[in-house]
Write a protein that holds these residues in place. Structure first.
Motif, PDB file in Angstrom:
ATOM      1  N   SER A  79       0.825  -1.217   0.000  1.00 36.41           N
ATOM      2  CA  SER A  79       0.000   0.000   0.000  1.00 36.41           C
ATOM      3  C   SER A  79       0.858   1.265   0.000  1.00 36.41           C
ATOM      4  CB  SER A  79      -0.935   0.019   1.211  1.00 36.41           C
ATOM      5  OG  SER A  79      -1.891  -0.999   1.113  1.00 36.41           O
ATOM      6  N   ILE A  80       1.888   1.278   0.837  1.00 36.88           N
ATOM      7  CA  ILE A  80       2.792   2.436   0.910  1.00 36.88           C
ATOM      8  C   ILE A  80       3.434   2.677  -0.460  1.00 36.88           C
ATOM      9  CG2 ILE A  80       4.994   3.283   1.856  1.00 36.88           C
ATOM     10  CD1 ILE A  80       4.184   1.750   4.485  1.00 36.88           C
ATOM     11  N   LEU A  81       3.919   1.615  -1.073  1.00 41.10           N
ATOM     12  CA  LEU A  81       4.593   1.741  -2.366  1.00 41.10           C
ATOM     13  C   LEU A  81       3.623   2.198  -3.458  1.00 41.10           C
ATOM     14  CD1 LEU A  81       6.901  -1.367  -2.075  1.00 41.10           C
ATOM     15  CD2 LEU A  81       7.654   1.011  -2.161  1.00 41.10           C
ATOM     16  N   GLU A  82       2.417   1.640  -3.455  1.00 41.42           N
ATOM     17  CA  GLU A  82       1.434   2.042  -4.456  1.00 41.42           C
ATOM     18  C   GLU A  82       1.020   3.501  -4.264  1.00 41.42           C
ATOM     19  OE1 GLU A  82      -0.537  -2.241  -5.624  1.00 41.42           O
ATOM     20  OE2 GLU A  82      -1.525  -1.054  -4.085  1.00 41.42           O
ATOM     21  N   GLN A  83       0.880   3.933  -3.019  1.00 40.73           N
ATOM     22  CA  GLN A  83       0.538   5.326  -2.745  1.00 40.73           C
ATOM     23  C   GLN A  83       1.677   6.262  -3.162  1.00 40.73           C
ATOM     24  OE1 GLN A  83      -0.562   5.432   1.406  1.00 40.73           O
ATOM     25  NE2 GLN A  83      -2.334   4.113   1.064  1.00 40.73           N
ATOM     26  N   SER A  84       2.878   5.707  -3.268  1.00 36.24           N
ATOM     27  CA  SER A  84       4.045   6.497  -3.692  1.00 36.24           C
ATOM     28  C   SER A  84       4.265   6.411  -5.198  1.00 36.24           C
ATOM     29  CB  SER A  84       5.290   6.007  -2.944  1.00 36.24           C
ATOM     30  OG  SER A  84       5.119   6.182  -1.556  1.00 36.24           O
ATOM     31  N   GLY A  85       3.342   5.781  -5.906  1.00 32.82           N
ATOM     32  CA  GLY A  85       3.400   5.749  -7.362  1.00 32.82           C
ATOM     33  C   GLY A  85       3.921   4.482  -7.998  1.00 32.82           C
ATOM     34  N   PHE A  86       4.272   3.480  -7.211  1.00 31.67           N
ATOM     35  CA  PHE A  86       4.761   2.221  -7.775  1.00 31.67           C
ATOM     36  C   PHE A  86       3.566   1.355  -8.166  1.00 31.67           C
ATOM     37  CE2 PHE A  86       8.182   3.802  -5.145  1.00 31.67           C
ATOM     38  CZ  PHE A  86       9.283   3.627  -5.968  1.00 31.67           C
ATOM     39  N   GLN A  87       3.572   0.886  -9.418  1.00 30.60           N
ATOM     40  CA  GLN A  87       2.456   0.095  -9.950  1.00 30.60           C
ATOM     41  C   GLN A  87       2.762  -1.407  -9.972  1.00 30.60           C
ATOM     42  OE1 GLN A  87      -0.371   1.681 -11.796  1.00 30.60           O
ATOM     43  NE2 GLN A  87       0.261   3.505 -10.705  1.00 30.60           N
ATOM     44  N   ASN A  88       3.990  -1.749  -9.837  1.00 25.13           N
ATOM     45  CA  ASN A  88       4.465  -3.113 -10.092  1.00 25.13           C
ATOM     46  C   ASN A  88       4.799  -3.857  -8.800  1.00 25.13           C
ATOM     47  OD1 ASN A  88       6.471  -1.265  -9.555  1.00 25.13           O
ATOM     48  ND2 ASN A  88       7.984  -2.223 -10.892  1.00 25.13           N
ATOM     49  N   VAL A  89       3.940  -3.715  -7.785  1.00 28.56           N
ATOM     50  CA  VAL A  89       4.218  -4.302  -6.470  1.00 28.56           C
ATOM     51  C   VAL A  89       3.325  -5.515  -6.246  1.00 28.56           C
ATOM     52  CG1 VAL A  89       4.387  -3.870  -3.999  1.00 28.56           C
ATOM     53  CG2 VAL A  89       4.757  -1.992  -5.620  1.00 28.56           C
ATOM     54  N   ILE A  90       3.943  -6.597  -5.803  1.00 28.03           N
ATOM     55  CA  ILE A  90       3.216  -7.831  -5.497  1.00 28.03           C
ATOM     56  C   ILE A  90       3.431  -8.173  -4.031  1.00 28.03           C
ATOM     57  CG2 ILE A  90       3.052 -10.312  -5.972  1.00 28.03           C
ATOM     58  CD1 ILE A  90       4.158  -9.666  -8.801  1.00 28.03           C
ATOM     59  N   ASN A  91       2.335  -8.437  -3.330  1.00 28.56           N
ATOM     60  CA  ASN A  91       2.438  -8.937  -1.964  1.00 28.56           C
ATOM     61  C   ASN A  91       2.674 -10.435  -2.046  1.00 28.56           C
ATOM     62  OD1 ASN A  91       2.164  -9.777   0.656  1.00 28.56           O
ATOM     63  ND2 ASN A  91       0.148  -8.898   0.985  1.00 28.56           N
ATOM     64  N   GLY A  92       3.905 -10.845  -1.746  1.00 24.72           N
ATOM     65  CA  GLY A  92       4.247 -12.261  -1.815  1.00 24.72           C
ATOM     66  C   GLY A  92       3.767 -13.065  -0.623  1.00 24.72           C
ATOM     67  N   GLY A  93       3.235 -12.388   0.407  1.00 25.31           N
ATOM     68  CA  GLY A  93       2.760 -13.091   1.595  1.00 25.31           C
ATOM     69  C   GLY A  93       3.905 -13.424   2.528  1.00 25.31           C
ATOM     70  N   THR A  94       4.028 -14.696   2.870  1.00 25.36           N
ATOM     71  CA  THR A  94       5.060 -15.097   3.824  1.00 25.36           C
ATOM     72  C   THR A  94       6.407 -15.308   3.132  1.00 25.36           C
ATOM     73  OG1 THR A  94       4.785 -17.493   3.633  1.00 25.36           O
ATOM     74  CG2 THR A  94       3.288 -16.332   5.137  1.00 25.36           C
ATOM     75  N   TRP A  95       7.466 -15.134   3.903  1.00 25.21           N
ATOM     76  CA  TRP A  95       8.794 -15.350   3.319  1.00 25.21           C
ATOM     77  C   TRP A  95       8.972 -16.818   2.941  1.00 25.21           C
ATOM     78  CZ3 TRP A  95      12.897 -18.312   5.002  1.00 25.21           C
ATOM     79  CH2 TRP A  95      12.845 -18.796   6.323  1.00 25.21           C
ATOM     80  N   GLU A  96       8.308 -17.722   3.674  1.00 25.15           N
ATOM     81  CA  GLU A  96       8.411 -19.147   3.342  1.00 25.15           C
ATOM     82  C   GLU A  96       7.775 -19.431   1.980  1.00 25.15           C
ATOM     83  OE1 GLU A  96       7.236 -18.105   6.366  1.00 25.15           O
ATOM     84  OE2 GLU A  96       8.188 -19.286   7.953  1.00 25.15           O
ATOM     85  N   ASP A  97       6.626 -18.785   1.693  1.00 28.18           N
ATOM     86  CA  ASP A  97       5.971 -18.976   0.391  1.00 28.18           C
ATOM     87  C   ASP A  97       6.873 -18.485  -0.737  1.00 28.18           C
ATOM     88  OD1 ASP A  97       3.713 -20.026   1.605  1.00 28.18           O
ATOM     89  OD2 ASP A  97       2.542 -18.169   1.436  1.00 28.18           O
ATOM     90  N   VAL A  98       7.445 -17.313  -0.564  1.00 29.09           N
ATOM     91  CA  VAL A  98       8.322 -16.748  -1.589  1.00 29.09           C
ATOM     92  C   VAL A  98       9.568 -17.624  -1.735  1.00 29.09           C
ATOM     93  CG1 VAL A  98       9.740 -14.757  -2.234  1.00 29.09           C
ATOM     94  CG2 VAL A  98       7.446 -14.405  -1.274  1.00 29.09           C
ATOM     95  N   ASN A  99      10.118 -18.069  -0.624  1.00 27.88           N
ATOM     96  CA  ASN A  99      11.314 -18.913  -0.647  1.00 27.88           C
ATOM     97  C   ASN A  99      11.061 -20.196  -1.420  1.00 27.88           C
ATOM     98  OD1 ASN A  99      14.058 -19.270   0.158  1.00 27.88           O
ATOM     99  ND2 ASN A  99      13.387 -20.744   1.669  1.00 27.88           N
ATOM    100  N   GLN A 100       9.893 -20.775  -1.230  1.00 28.42           N
ATOM    101  CA  GLN A 100       9.543 -22.008  -1.935  1.00 28.42           C
ATOM    102  C   GLN A 100       9.522 -21.770  -3.453  1.00 28.42           C
ATOM    103  OE1 GLN A 100       5.727 -23.627  -0.770  1.00 28.42           O
ATOM    104  NE2 GLN A 100       6.456 -25.697  -1.136  1.00 28.42           N
ATOM    105  N   LEU A 101       8.965 -20.643  -3.878  1.00 24.55           N
ATOM    106  CA  LEU A 101       8.912 -20.338  -5.303  1.00 24.55           C
ATOM    107  C   LEU A 101      10.302 -20.022  -5.867  1.00 24.55           C
ATOM    108  CD1 LEU A 101       5.655 -18.202  -5.392  1.00 24.55           C
ATOM    109  CD2 LEU A 101       5.987 -20.489  -6.355  1.00 24.55           C
ATOM    110  N   VAL A 102      11.127 -19.336  -5.090  1.00 26.33           N
ATOM    111  CA  VAL A 102      12.489 -19.020  -5.537  1.00 26.33           C
ATOM    112  C   VAL A 102      13.282 -20.301  -5.756  1.00 26.33           C
ATOM    113  CG1 VAL A 102      14.699 -18.039  -4.750  1.00 26.33           C
ATOM    114  CG2 VAL A 102      12.589 -16.697  -4.547  1.00 26.33           C
ATOM    115  N   ASN A 103      13.025 -21.306  -4.940  1.00 24.86           N
ATOM    116  CA  ASN A 103      13.798 -22.549  -4.994  1.00 24.86           C
ATOM    117  C   ASN A 103      13.194 -23.611  -5.918  1.00 24.86           C
ATOM    118  OD1 ASN A 103      15.949 -21.825  -3.253  1.00 24.86           O
ATOM    119  ND2 ASN A 103      14.530 -21.945  -1.553  1.00 24.86           N
ATOM    120  N   GLU A 104      12.173 -23.246  -6.676  1.00 19.01           N
ATOM    121  CA  GLU A 104      11.577 -24.216  -7.607  1.00 19.01           C
ATOM    122  C   GLU A 104      12.480 -24.445  -8.802  1.00 19.01           C
ATOM    123  OE1 GLU A 104       7.641 -22.919  -8.702  1.00 19.01           O
ATOM    124  OE2 GLU A 104       6.780 -23.956  -7.010  1.00 19.01           O
TER     125      GLU A 104
END
Length: 104
Positions: A79-104
């Motif tokens: 929300s902070i980033l989008e309010q500052s003009g960033f359009q390309n922000v994704i909430n990845g949720g938990t670091w474990e979820d993101v870590n799992q995808l990075v390691n695929e």
């Protein structure tokens, strides 16, 4: 999408996975202590309370993925980033979820 995800804007995994494969800027918004206990390879630590002061670090990034312990702080960071003009922000949720995808 669950209520929590609807409230905090957690994205679907296919969009998140594509952004990660495309070299997204990975940002762990947890505290430095939490970050040092384990995070995602290649991620930078910008705690939620520091995001507004660190906006220059986000400029020019094709995709930004923010994540934390539960998805709450990353939702706020998105929300902070989008309010500052960033359009390309994704909430990845938990670091474990993101870590799992990075390691695929």
């Amino acid at each position: 999408m669950g209520l929590f995800s609807a409230i905090f804007g957690k994205t679907d995994n296919s969009q998140l996975s594509e952004a990660i494969k495309d070299g997204a800027f990975l940002v762990d918004v947890r505290t430095p202590d939490e970050f040092s206990a384990g995070s995602v390879k290649g991620a930078v630590n910008i705690p939620l309370d520091k995001v507004p002061m660190e906006l220059p670090k986000f400029k020019g990034k094709k995709n930004i993925v923010v994540f934390c312990r539960s998805g709450n702080r990353s939702g706020q960071a998105k929300s902070i980033l989008e309010q500052s003009g960033f359009q390309n922000v994704i909430n990845g949720g938990t670091w474990e979820d993101v870590n799992q995808l990075v390691n695929e």
